[in-house]
Scaffold this active site. Sequence first.
Site, short mmCIF file in Angstrom:
data_model
loop_
_atom_site.label_atom_id
_atom_site.label_comp_id
_atom_site.label_asym_id
_atom_site.label_seq_id
_atom_site.Cartn_x
_atom_site.Cartn_y
_atom_site.Cartn_z
CG ASP A 43 17.64 59.58 49.82
OD1 ASP A 43 16.58 60.52 49.60
OD2 ASP A 43 18.62 60.03 49.84
CD GLU A 101 7.42 62.01 50.70
OE1 GLU A 101 8.00 63.00 51.11
OE2 GLU A 101 6.48 61.59 50.10
N GLY A 156 9.10 65.49 51.06
CA GLY A 156 8.15 66.03 51.24
C GLY A 156 7.03 65.79 49.95
CD GLU A 191 2.20 59.59 47.75
OE1 GLU A 191 1.09 59.08 47.17
OE2 GLU A 191 3.22 59.02 48.09
CG ASP A 224 19.04 67.06 49.71
OD1 ASP A 224 17.86 66.54 50.14
OD2 ASP A 224 19.95 66.72 49.39
C1 GAL Z 1 19.20 63.23 49.17
C2 GAL Z 1 18.89 63.37 50.60
C3 GAL Z 1 19.94 63.72 51.36
C4 GAL Z 1 21.10 62.78 51.40
C5 GAL Z 1 21.48 62.63 49.73
C6 GAL Z 1 22.51 61.20 49.72
O1 GAL Z 1 18.11 62.59 48.54
O2 GAL Z 1 18.01 64.14 50.68
O3 GAL Z 1 19.65 64.31 52.64
O4 GAL Z 1 20.69 61.73 52.09
O5 GAL Z 1 20.28 62.29 49.14
O6 GAL Z 1 22.66 61.06 48.25
#
Ligand code: GAL
Length: 403
Positions: free
Chosen positions: A164, A198, A200, A202, A220
């Site tokens: 992440d 990341e 998308g 960059e 998300d």
């Molecule tokens: C977000 C990510 C999610 C999940 C979440 C966990 O940044 O896009 O899919 O992993 O963090 O905190």
Amino acid sequence: MEGRFRVIGSLCLLLLQLLNASSPSSAASPSKYSLRNGLALTPPMGWNSWNHFGCNINEDLIKQTADAMVSTGLSSLGYQYINIDDCWGESTRDSQGNLVAKASTFPSGIKALADYVHAKGLKLGIYSDAGTQTCSKRQPGSLGHEDQDAKTFASWGVDYLKYDNCEDTHGLSPKERYPIMSEALLKSGRSILFSLCEWGVEDPATWASSVGNSWRTTGDIADNWDSMTSRADQNDKWASYAGPGGWNDPDMLEVGNGGMTTKEYKAHFSVWALVKAPLLIGCDIRAMDNTTYGILSNKEVISVNQDKLGVQGKKVKSNNDLEVWAVPLSNHKVAVILWNRSSSKATVTASWSDIGLNAKTVVDARDLWTHSTLSSVSGKISAELESHACEMYVLTPHSKTSS
Ligand code: GAL
């Protein structure tokens, strides 16, 4: 003299790029620029804890999910990764600087969990972050600890890392931070699929195929129609960058979580399959109903996703929310989705010219949701569709008519 060599060099590079762009990736072999780990020659399939459970996870849930993956038969359809998302770790490292599983929820540790999952013929995925803390802010990220954490994951028997992009306190870009973990995984002594998350920011499609096996192209997903359709659209423009070894990722499946209708979930699954997205189930498979199971276990839709040619499908026509999505498959087949995204009933038509077929081609059209075949269809295929519904076909040309 030196200048002339530079010009010739640039021309050669341009030629190579053109050749690369015009020829589809060869079947089931990693594309020239893909990561050197040989994994994900077709899009990864499995399950991830985040969409349904968030931080409410523990080792019993992971074990029961592995059990259900096998007992429901989903594992035999290709779903093999059991991926733990955020919130599996303690909030601080141990005295040697190692990440540690949270004692209250994962008391047996990740190695024991990996052994359990492996004994079922499945693979275990874990989650970390290219910053100083994960997105939940409940556990440390891996920035500055990449080699150590990659070795830890390898020693536990981890097979997949989702990485992440929160808490980048050092001010480095994803393009600078993600390759460090990529290299660390390659040196870790274990084959570990690397999934970049990341969001998308960059344009990872343009650089991540040499860094990871998949890269999120969007923020998300949420369990509703607008979120799902917008992820599909944002992901679409990067289609030409996907191929065996490296895939665009419009985020995990919401099928079975309750926020969309059955028609919408069928469309969600159909489109994700056609665009070669990772098929990561995001519901509670221990308790899914028959409708959910029917969608996730549709073998014919799954085979479009796993087709060896490895080309990402695209939206090829859009007219007032009436859309056609299509993709070439191996053996000269074509998969097509007719999708009514409007708010009322409508007819959607794909003409052969929309989907790359010669006008004279005659096909057999296999309907992947009714599992029936229309013989000898020519020129176009149409369907009258309820609002938000789709039909998905695989078209097999009669050989004498296709050239
Ligand atoms: C977000 C990510 C999610 C999940 C979440 C966990 O940044 O896009 O899919 O992993 O963090 O905190």
